[in-house]
Motif scaffolding. Structure first.
Motif, PDB file in Angstrom:
ATOM      1  N   ILE A 281     -19.039   3.632   1.785  1.00 18.71           N
ATOM      2  CA  ILE A 281     -19.523   4.088   3.095  1.00 18.71           C
ATOM      3  C   ILE A 281     -19.664   5.607   3.021  1.00 18.71           C
ATOM      4  N   ASP A 282     -20.877   6.095   3.296  1.00 21.64           N
ATOM      5  CA  ASP A 282     -21.163   7.519   3.142  1.00 21.64           C
ATOM      6  C   ASP A 282     -20.169   8.399   3.884  1.00 21.64           C
ATOM      7  N   LYS A 283     -20.073   8.149   5.180  1.00 21.77           N
ATOM      8  CA  LYS A 283     -19.195   8.979   6.006  1.00 21.77           C
ATOM      9  C   LYS A 283     -18.347   8.032   6.848  1.00 21.77           C
TER      10      LYS A 283
ATOM     11  N   PHE B 249     -19.184   0.445  12.011  1.00 20.70           N
ATOM     12  CA  PHE B 249     -19.811  -0.656  12.761  1.00 20.70           C
ATOM     13  C   PHE B 249     -21.196  -0.964  12.194  1.00 20.70           C
ATOM     14  N   GLU B 250     -21.897   0.082  11.794  1.00 24.80           N
ATOM     15  CA  GLU B 250     -23.235  -0.131  11.240  1.00 24.80           C
ATOM     16  C   GLU B 250     -23.149  -0.924   9.937  1.00 24.80           C
ATOM     17  N   VAL B 251     -22.186  -0.556   9.109  1.00 23.59           N
ATOM     18  CA  VAL B 251     -22.007  -1.268   7.838  1.00 23.59           C
ATOM     19  C   VAL B 251     -21.624  -2.727   8.111  1.00 23.59           C
ATOM     20  N   LEU B 252     -20.659  -2.921   9.015  1.00 26.54           N
ATOM     21  CA  LEU B 252     -20.216  -4.297   9.318  1.00 26.54           C
ATOM     22  C   LEU B 252     -21.387  -5.148   9.812  1.00 26.54           C
ATOM     23  N   SER B 253     -22.237  -4.568  10.630  1.00 27.49           N
ATOM     24  CA  SER B 253     -23.337  -5.355  11.204  1.00 27.49           C
ATOM     25  C   SER B 253     -24.491  -5.548  10.214  1.00 27.49           C
ATOM     26  N   SER B 254     -24.434  -4.859   9.079  1.00 27.66           N
ATOM     27  CA  SER B 254     -25.533  -4.980   8.114  1.00 27.66           C
ATOM     28  C   SER B 254     -25.364  -6.191   7.187  1.00 27.66           C
ATOM     29  N   TYR B 255     -24.197  -6.816   7.201  1.00 22.06           N
ATOM     30  CA  TYR B 255     -23.965  -7.968   6.319  1.00 22.06           C
ATOM     31  C   TYR B 255     -24.287  -9.276   7.038  1.00 22.06           C
ATOM     32  N   SER B 256     -24.859 -10.204   6.283  1.00 26.47           N
ATOM     33  CA  SER B 256     -25.190 -11.496   6.899  1.00 26.47           C
ATOM     34  C   SER B 256     -23.924 -12.317   7.152  1.00 26.47           C
ATOM     35  N   ASN B 257     -22.892 -12.114   6.324  1.00 27.14           N
ATOM     36  CA  ASN B 257     -21.634 -12.852   6.551  1.00 27.14           C
ATOM     37  C   ASN B 257     -20.666 -12.016   7.397  1.00 27.14           C
ATOM     38  N   SER B 258     -21.210 -11.512   8.508  1.00 26.09           N
ATOM     39  CA  SER B 258     -20.410 -10.725   9.448  1.00 26.09           C
ATOM     40  C   SER B 258     -20.737 -11.207  10.855  1.00 26.09           C
ATOM     41  N   LEU B 259     -19.735 -11.168  11.721  1.00 24.57           N
ATOM     42  CA  LEU B 259     -19.986 -11.561  13.116  1.00 24.57           C
ATOM     43  C   LEU B 259     -20.218 -10.347  14.015  1.00 24.57           C
TER      44      LEU B 259
ATOM     45  N   PRO C  17     -22.341  -7.852  15.720  1.00 25.64           N
ATOM     46  CA  PRO C  17     -23.781  -7.661  15.982  1.00 25.64           C
ATOM     47  C   PRO C  17     -24.182  -6.186  15.913  1.00 25.64           C
ATOM     48  N   LYS C  18     -25.440  -5.980  15.665  1.00 23.27           N
ATOM     49  CA  LYS C  18     -25.964  -4.597  15.664  1.00 23.27           C
ATOM     50  C   LYS C  18     -25.844  -4.025  17.079  1.00 23.27           C
ATOM     51  N   ASN C  19     -25.562  -2.754  17.177  1.00 24.68           N
ATOM     52  CA  ASN C  19     -25.489  -2.021  18.455  1.00 24.68           C
ATOM     53  C   ASN C  19     -24.393  -2.521  19.401  1.00 24.68           C
ATOM     54  N   ILE C  20     -23.361  -3.155  18.851  1.00 27.26           N
ATOM     55  CA  ILE C  20     -22.265  -3.647  19.716  1.00 27.26           C
ATOM     56  C   ILE C  20     -21.413  -2.490  20.240  1.00 27.26           C
ATOM     57  N   LEU C  21     -21.383  -1.375  19.495  1.00 27.47           N
ATOM     58  CA  LEU C  21     -20.516  -0.251  19.879  1.00 27.47           C
ATOM     59  C   LEU C  21     -21.216   0.627  20.917  1.00 27.47           C
ATOM     60  N   ASN C  22     -20.672   0.637  22.123  1.00 30.49           N
ATOM     61  CA  ASN C  22     -21.219   1.528  23.165  1.00 30.49           C
ATOM     62  C   ASN C  22     -20.744   2.960  22.952  1.00 30.49           C
ATOM     63  N   ALA C  23     -19.443   3.083  22.683  1.00 33.96           N
ATOM     64  CA  ALA C  23     -18.843   4.415  22.543  1.00 33.96           C
ATOM     65  C   ALA C  23     -17.469   4.270  21.911  1.00 33.96           C
ATOM     66  N   TYR C  24     -16.896   5.384  21.491  1.00 37.64           N
ATOM     67  CA  TYR C  24     -15.504   5.352  21.021  1.00 37.64           C
ATOM     68  C   TYR C  24     -14.849   6.695  21.318  1.00 37.64           C
ATOM     69  N   TYR C  25     -13.526   6.635  21.474  1.00 33.83           N
ATOM     70  CA  TYR C  25     -12.766   7.842  21.815  1.00 33.83           C
ATOM     71  C   TYR C  25     -11.463   7.846  21.030  1.00 33.83           C
ATOM     72  N   PHE C  26     -11.000   9.029  20.699  1.00 32.31           N
ATOM     73  CA  PHE C  26      -9.673   9.171  20.105  1.00 32.31           C
ATOM     74  C   PHE C  26      -8.766   9.825  21.143  1.00 32.31           C
TER      75      PHE C  26
ATOM     76  N   TYR D 136      -9.090  -5.107  11.141  1.00 32.18           N
ATOM     77  CA  TYR D 136      -8.773  -4.833   9.730  1.00 32.18           C
ATOM     78  C   TYR D 136      -9.615  -3.667   9.203  1.00 32.18           C
ATOM     79  N   THR D 137     -10.906  -3.686   9.507  1.00 33.69           N
ATOM     80  CA  THR D 137     -11.795  -2.671   8.936  1.00 33.69           C
ATOM     81  C   THR D 137     -11.512  -1.281   9.519  1.00 33.69           C
ATOM     82  N   LEU D 138     -11.308  -1.202  10.815  1.00 37.87           N
ATOM     83  CA  LEU D 138     -11.064   0.121  11.414  1.00 37.87           C
ATOM     84  C   LEU D 138      -9.718   0.694  10.982  1.00 37.87           C
ATOM     85  N   PHE D 139      -8.674  -0.133  11.007  1.00 36.79           N
ATOM     86  CA  PHE D 139      -7.366   0.389  10.592  1.00 36.79           C
ATOM     87  C   PHE D 139      -7.390   0.828   9.120  1.00 36.79           C
ATOM     88  N   GLU D 140      -8.146   0.134   8.298  1.00 34.00           N
ATOM     89  CA  GLU D 140      -8.224   0.479   6.879  1.00 34.00           C
ATOM     90  C   GLU D 140      -8.932   1.825   6.655  1.00 34.00           C
TER      91      GLU D 140
END
Lengths: 298, 140
Positions: free
Chosen positions: B36-38, B45-55, B57-66, B97-101
């Motif tokens: 993953i580049d950055k 989320f973009e990477v996760l949604s780019s795989y066919s064996n992923s649930l 969806p594209k554009n599922i993320l509205n926003a995120y905050y820390f 799993y993916t975000l915590f990793e």
């Protein structure tokens, strides 16, 4: 002498018509109801409740305030509440119009600083959804949990400070823990879980008629082979650890015995007040799992 | 020979994937090493949604905050409303799993939908409370 008498009567009349609007720890003094006083009260109150903000403005010689789909218009002679013109409006009229819960004691109006929207009793949890500031205190006495108002609290009716809002009988409760989330309070009754019996449900069944010493097993007929328990959450500062740990012990045994993969997923069917496990597996395996659990329990 | 070896090692390092993400195979979570580049929440989320064996969806993320050590992700509920119970838990696990990793410095994740804190992810999973990192670590 005549002047002094007039001044005296003016002073009396001013004092007589002066009211205090008390919103939590803020007091707004008002001798008449006008645009500025109403705006100040509604702004202060909506901020305290963290509710919808007011909208206000002027149209020609009229001034208006809109809040929660209700419109009050101030003209030179009358106040218009939606479509009704009111002469000599009182604070009672104004608060009733905006459905603000208040208590009047002489010249003081006490506005509810906490509006309880929902109080849900989930066994060893009480979940309270509210607007405003948390004005509740809790205590345990003779195996009864009491929720007591610290300020003016509205829950089906308006409670003054130090009134009992809710009580319930509790057993085997070591202590109470309050977790405050935005607009929600979770009151946990901290217990020691000792499994005395097992209750079985199916995935789409309503989970009821169990107590905190039951192990709740929820089956879903599925070609998959999974076992799930509710994760603990950092929001509970470790107070949900015992419930998690008890469920986890059983889930790990099942996972090993029946080759079910274990995941931590808070399915809504899993109780918050008793150890519980969701099992996705073929219905053919259910009896074997039940036999194993009953044997393990004995 | 030495130069050739260095070039060879450089080439190998270019093709060495270091990030792990969670995907779906045979109705279960699997972990795959990818590049993953950055490592931003958006990119993940973009990477996760780019795989066919992923649930995811594209554009599922509205926003995120820390907020301190919490990550709050805001999802578009309309894109997952037809999920089955199986889809719902697999989707949740993929994200956790993916975000915590891959996102450093967080110890809990809150999920909100359409800008609001909500009880249900879709129909069966309670997301009102936060999820702790310790329970969603990708095994080595």
């Amino acid at each position: 002498m005549k002047k002094i008498t007039i001044l005296f009567f003016l002073l009396i009349s001013f004092t007589f018509f002066s009211f205090n609007i008390i919103i939590d720890d803020i007091t707004i003094e008002a001798s008449s109801i006008n645009f500025y006083v109403t705006k100040k009260i509604l702004e202060t109150y909506s901020t305290l409740l963290n509710d919808e903000k007011i909208a206000f403005g002027s149209l020609g010689t009229f001034q208006y305030i809109e809040w929660k789909d209700k419109l009050v218009v101030f003209t030179k002679d009358v106040v218009v509440l939606n479509d009704t013109a009111v002469k000599d409006i009182t604070f009672d009229d104004l608060f009733d119009f905006f459905e603000i819960k208040y208590l009047r004691k002489d010249e003081n109006y006490y506005l509810a600083s906490m509006l309880i929207k929902n109080l849900e009793d989930i066994g060893t949890y009480l979940q309270i959804d509210y607007l405003g500031t948390n004005s509740l205190s809790t205590y345990l006495s003779n195996n009864i949990l009491y929720l007591v108002s610290k300020g003016y609290v509205y829950y089906e009716r308006l409670y003054s400070p130090n009134e009992i809002i809710f009580s319930k009988k509790v057993e085997n409760t070591k202590s109470i823990e309050l977790n405050e989330l935005p607009k929600r309070i979770i009151i946990q009754l901290l217990k020691t879980y000792k499994i005395e019996s097992i209750k079985y449900f199916t995935f789409n069944e309503k989970i009821e008629n169990y107590n905190s010493n039951d192990l709740v097993i929820i089956f879903k007929d599925s070609p998959l082979n999974y076992v799930f328990i509710r994760n603990y959450s950092p929001d509970f500062n470790g107070n949900d650890w015992e419930l998690f740990s008890t469920s986890n012990t059983f889930a790990k045994k099942l996972s090993k015995q029946f080759n079910l993969k274990l995941y931590y997923v808070p399915f809504i069917q899993l109780p918050l007040d008793a150890p519980g496990i969701v099992i996705f597996t073929s219905s053919e395996n259910w009896e074997k799992i039940k036999d194993y659990l009953e044997g393990d329990e004995k | 020979m030495k130069k050739f070896l260095i070039c060879f090692l450089l080439l190998i390092s270019l093709f060495t994937f270091s990030e792990k993400i969670a995907l779906i195979e045979n109705n279960d979570i699997i972990f795959k090493e990818v590049s993953i580049d950055k490592l931003t929440v958006e990119n993940i989320f973009e990477v996760l949604s780019s795989y066919s064996n992923s649930l995811v969806p594209k554009n599922i993320l509205n926003a995120y905050y820390f907020v301190d050590t919490s990550l709050i992700i805001d999802l578009d509920s309309s894109l997952i409303r037809n999920f089955s119970a199986e889809d719902e838990f697999l989707f949740l696990l993929q994200i956790l799993y993916t975000l915590f990793e891959n996102i450093q410095g967080i110890d809990r994740i809150y999920i909100i939908e359409d800008g609001k804190q909500t009880n249900l992810l879709v129909k069966y999973i309670n997301i009102y409370f936060s999820f702790p990192k310790e329970l969603y670590r990708i095994p080595d």
